[in-house]
Design an enzyme around this catalytic site. Structure first.
Site, PDB file in Angstrom:
ATOM      1  N   LYS A  11       0.841  -1.188   0.000  1.00 56.22           N
ATOM      2  CA  LYS A  11       0.000   0.000   0.000  1.00 56.22           C
ATOM      3  C   LYS A  11       0.882   1.246   0.000  1.00 56.22           C
ATOM      4  O   LYS A  11       1.833   1.357   0.780  1.00 56.22           O
ATOM      5  CB  LYS A  11      -0.914   0.011   1.226  1.00 56.22           C
ATOM      6  N   LYS A  69     -13.195  -8.101  -7.399  1.00 53.39           N
ATOM      7  CA  LYS A  69     -13.604  -8.554  -6.080  1.00 53.39           C
ATOM      8  C   LYS A  69     -15.039  -9.037  -6.179  1.00 53.39           C
ATOM      9  O   LYS A  69     -15.907  -8.313  -6.674  1.00 53.39           O
ATOM     10  CB  LYS A  69     -13.455  -7.426  -5.063  1.00 53.39           C
TER      11      LYS A  69
END
Length: 331
Positions: free
Chosen positions: A111, A218
């Protein structure tokens, strides 16, 4: 396949449990992950849109949860799915500790572009990951759409020395992704789209615009395993199946999607149960030697009791479920 007829709301409420899973490190600004889980004819399923999402968006997640609980998954092309480790936006010194939570993962998604942090912080974190993995490991970064085109170009240049596998959602808009992809083409670093797929009114627009080299999909946010699989097929781009910081129940939904894809060239972002210090089952769906199996978790009451959310949070989630269910009844 035909849309799933909505089961009666009472059937969902009969087994619904609201849980809060503590995290080993702060992630997406939170220290615990809330979810509502319930059991359908096919097994346990999960409704867990992030708390800041409006009901219209969250209702799609509920459709995905119902799909997984009431419909058999597509036929599997594989029994095991290789997954990546996920590195929160921690200090570089914390990288080895986080990586110890993952067994045998050859790929790490890092991240970056965290609010309040600098590009120097990102460089230090990615460097620490590369040093831990060695030259043969795979490093990808995820900016969650936080950069503009110029910032993204600067960041990719600064991070290119670490042999990036790809950069995920560097910018928020499809047009920005297309511009960046042109600017960094000579670096041979692919651009992946996540939010431009799962949060878009038209999830195929990014593919038609030539704005990405691959898609991050997702299952729950796209309306379920079957809907997400259809998007991948129509887009015609390589796909990475990822989680939305799901419980082990939600992760099994992602594994079902990944297992069903005919082509799966990249390690999937489904290893995030390793970020929790407790889960909805006694044996969480964590990577063993870098892979997950297609097992479907079956929580016991004692497991759910251990991570049960506070009463006010339970009421909040049940009210949200009721509102989202009402939206689905309206079509």
């Amino acid at each position: 396949m035909s849309p799933t007829p909505l089961p009666p709301l009472d059937d969902i409420l009969a087994t619904a449990r609201v849980v809060a899973l503590p995290l080993a490190a702060r992630f997406r600004g939170v220290e615990s992950r809330e979810a509502l889980v319930f059991e359908g004819p096919q097994g346990w399923t999960e409704f867990s849109p992030f708390v800041e999402y409006a009901d219209a968006e969250a209702a799609t997640w509920l459709a995905g949860a119902i799909d997984f609980g009431w419909n058999a998954p597509p036929a599997a092309a594989r029994d095991l799915v290789r997954v990546n480790a996920t590195m929160p936006a921690v200090a570089a010194s914390e990288v080895p500790r986080i990586l110890l939570r993952y067994d045998g993962c050859r790929t790490v998604k890092v991240k970056v572009a965290e609010a309040g942090q600098s590009l120097a912080d990102d460089v230090a974190r990615v460097r620490a990951v590369r040093e831990a993995l060695g030259p043969e490991g795979r490093v990808r970064i995820d900016a969650n759409g936080a950069w503009n085109v110029d910032e993204a170009e600067r960041a990719v240049h600064a991070l290119a020395e670490f042999d990036l596998e790809y950069v995920e959602q560097p910018c928020a808009e499809v047009e920005e992704l297309a511009q960046l992809r042109e600017r960094i083409a000579y670096l041979d670093i692919p651009v992946a789209a996540d939010e431009s797929v799962r949060k878009a009114a038209d999830p195929l627009r990014v593919a038609r615009a030539g704005a990405a080299d691959l898609l991050v999909v997702k299952a729950q946010p796209l309306g379920g395993v079957h809907a997400a699989r259809a998007i991948v097929e129509e887009a015609g781009l390589p796909a990475v199946v990822s989680s939305a910081l799901d419980t082990s129940i939600g992760l099994s939904m992602g594994v079902a999607l990944a297992a069903s894809l005919p082509q799966l060239d990249y390690d999937c972002g489904l290893g995030t149960a390793s970020l929790f210090t407790a889960d909805v089952v006694a044996s969480p769906l964590v990577a063993r030697e870098g892979v997950l199996s297609r097992e479907r978790p079956r929580p016991r009451s004692v497991d759910l009791d251990r991570v049960e959310a506070a009463g006010d949070r339970r009421d909040w989630w049940l009210a949200r479920l009721d509102r989202c269910y009402e939206l689905l009844t309206r079509g």
